[in-house]
Design an enzyme around this catalytic site. Structure first.
Site, PDB file in Angstrom:
ATOM      1  N   ASP A 104       2.652  38.478 -38.146  1.00  0.00           N
ATOM      2  CA  ASP A 104       1.687  39.563 -38.328  1.00  0.00           C
ATOM      3  C   ASP A 104       1.378  39.877 -39.784  1.00  0.00           C
ATOM      4  O   ASP A 104       0.917  40.968 -40.100  1.00  0.00           O
ATOM      5  CB  ASP A 104       2.217  40.827 -37.649  1.00  0.00           C
ATOM      6  CG  ASP A 104       3.647  41.153 -38.058  1.00  0.00           C
ATOM      7  OD1 ASP A 104       4.064  40.748 -39.162  1.00  0.00           O
ATOM      8  OD2 ASP A 104       4.364  41.798 -37.269  1.00  0.00           O
ATOM      9  N   GLU A 126       5.214  33.666 -32.206  1.00  0.00           N
ATOM     10  CA  GLU A 126       5.642  35.063 -32.104  1.00  0.00           C
ATOM     11  C   GLU A 126       4.444  35.956 -31.775  1.00  0.00           C
ATOM     12  O   GLU A 126       4.183  36.964 -32.412  1.00  0.00           O
ATOM     13  CB  GLU A 126       6.341  35.546 -33.378  1.00  0.00           C
ATOM     14  CG  GLU A 126       7.152  36.807 -33.177  1.00  0.00           C
ATOM     15  CD  GLU A 126       7.776  37.341 -34.452  1.00  0.00           C
ATOM     16  OE1 GLU A 126       9.007  37.326 -34.543  1.00  0.00           O
ATOM     17  OE2 GLU A 126       7.018  37.766 -35.357  1.00  0.00           O
ATOM     18  N   HIS A 227      12.127  47.920 -46.493  1.00  0.00           N
ATOM     19  CA  HIS A 227      10.945  47.497 -47.261  1.00  0.00           C
ATOM     20  C   HIS A 227       9.626  48.017 -46.697  1.00  0.00           C
ATOM     21  O   HIS A 227       8.597  47.918 -47.365  1.00  0.00           O
ATOM     22  CB  HIS A 227      10.865  45.960 -47.316  1.00  0.00           C
ATOM     23  CG  HIS A 227      10.368  45.342 -46.038  1.00  0.00           C
ATOM     24  ND1 HIS A 227      11.174  45.148 -44.957  1.00  0.00           N
ATOM     25  CD2 HIS A 227       9.137  44.894 -45.686  1.00  0.00           C
ATOM     26  CE1 HIS A 227      10.473  44.596 -43.986  1.00  0.00           C
ATOM     27  NE2 HIS A 227       9.239  44.438 -44.385  1.00  0.00           N
TER      28      HIS A 227
END
Length: 403
Positions: A104, A126, A227
């Site tokens: 993504d 995925e 993050h």
């Protein structure tokens, strides 16, 4: 699934730009390079340039083309435009039979979009992860949804991810449940045995995979990764304060590999630098990260991939986010979505550190994300489709058909 041989190798361009993409596409690239049916063309965009190429070499992946798209504090709109333009040029030069993207990231979206413009079919590894909140995580939720509108092959890691795609109108015959390639890579790396843990050395430490807290004379080991864009700023500073409170217990060792993002460092360094019990390290290469994960007792994270890796090694995970696109780990009981409130972080971490029954319950929940055979399934399906007398254009049927 049969995999009939093709007369000419299928030229597959694998586009990646970040460390997670490299980790999850490495098993696919290695499998393609090992046989005659595919010729992998690995293109890196340089989103995580400093840590990427060395790691790909360690993972047995050869890079064919390396782009340089990053600029200091570059806006997402600028990065996306630059990626689509430069990847479009590469696609016109190479003319691959298909493009493979993973996950993504902005690189994945730009790779799929550039391939669509060049009328080259896209395989999405995925596929189907969803939170249902378009801007959380940002921009990943929108990115993966848009790739779902473009891809010809949707390789979903779990049945739930596959259902998301079919519920959105993707034809059943274009959705394939494969497991997640991150498990393939984790098992490969641990079998190689060449990584070094960032935790303090202890000859008596023995990584436990049976659900018991590792027995050692020294401290309990917590691996932290932070993050996310939506967590940066005051929210991440609060997480830093929570880690300080945990460290002050005096019986834990916290290892936190610092992301290269200036925003992450600006938030965490003032809170944690010099704090006893907290070890801040530069980003670990994947071999060392896998060894560190194998030696930890508990994971605190806002990352995605580690939610899939930790259950394979019987490591409970506390997910420091308000949503997750990997609810399978939460539903299985291997992870818990606890949000970002500092008090909640401390409460749940201490519960697992101090309650062996709760710890064992999470550690033995199992891994819903795969068995290490995802890359084999992906290649088998691609080989079968390219060998068969059926179209392998952008799409073949359903609401996304270009016929």
């Amino acid at each position: 699934m049969s995999t009939p041989p093709t007369t000419m190798p299928v030229h597959a361009m694998l586009v990646l730009g970040t460390r997670p993409e490299a980790i999850k596409l490495a098993p696919v690239a290695r499998a393609m390079a090992a046989g005659p049916q595919f010729e992998p063309i690995v293109v890196t965009t340089g989103q995580h340039r400093e840590m990427l190429h060395q790691m790909l070499g360690m993972l047995g992946v050869d890079v064919r083309i390396a782009l340089d798209v990053m600029r200091t504090r570059q806006q997402l709109s600028d990065l996306t435009a630059r990626l689509v333009r430069e990847l479009g040029t590469v696609l016109r030069e190479q003319r691959p039979d298909l493009v493979v993207v993973q996950g993504d990231t902005t690189t994945a979206l730009a790779g799929a979009l550039a391939a669509f413009y060049e009328k080259i079919p896209v395989a999405h590894v995925e596929a189907g992860l969803r939170t249902g909140v378009i801007d959380n995580p940002f921009p990943e939720e929108l990115n993966r949804s848009l790739i779902g509108r473009i891809a010809r092959w949707h390789f979903a890691p779990t049945p739930a991810a596959a259902r998301h795609l079919t519920d959105e109108g993707v034809p059943d015959e274009q959705v394939f449940i494969t497991g997640n390639t991150v498990i393939d890579n984790l098992l490969w790396v641990l079998a190689e045995g060449s990584g070094t843990s960032a935790f303090g050395t202890d000859d008596n430490a023995c990584p436990a995979r049976d659900g018991d807290m590792i027995r050692r004379a020294g401290p309990k080991r917590i691996l932290v990764t932070l993050h996310r864009r939506e967590n940066q700023g005051e929210r991440m500073r609060g997480m830093g304060r929570a880690l300080t409170r945990l460290a002050r217990r005096g019986d834990v060792e916290i290892v936190l590999p610092l992301h290269k993002s200036p925003a992450v460092r600006d938030a965490l360094l003032p809170e944690l630098d010099g704090q006893r019990g907290v070890k801040l390290v530069e980003p670990l290469d994947y071999l060392d990260f896998a060894a560190t994960l194998a030696e930890c007792d508990l994971v605190l994270t806002d990352s995605g991939g580690i939610q899939e890796e930790a259950p394979s090694l019987a490591k409970p995970s506390l997910v420091l986010r308000t949503t997750t696109e990997r609810p399978e780990a939460v539903e299985a009981g291997a992870a818990r979505l606890i949000g970002t409130d500092p008090d909640a972080i401390v409460t749940w971490a201490e519960r697992l550190l101090d309650d062996p029954v709760e710890y064992r319950r999470m550690a033995t929940a199992g891994n819903p994300f795969g068995d290490g055979e995802a890359a084999r399934r992906i290649l088998g399906q691609l080989a079968e489709d390219f060998a068969a007398d059926v179209p392998v254009g952008l799409t073949t049927s359903g609401p996304y058909s270009t016929a």
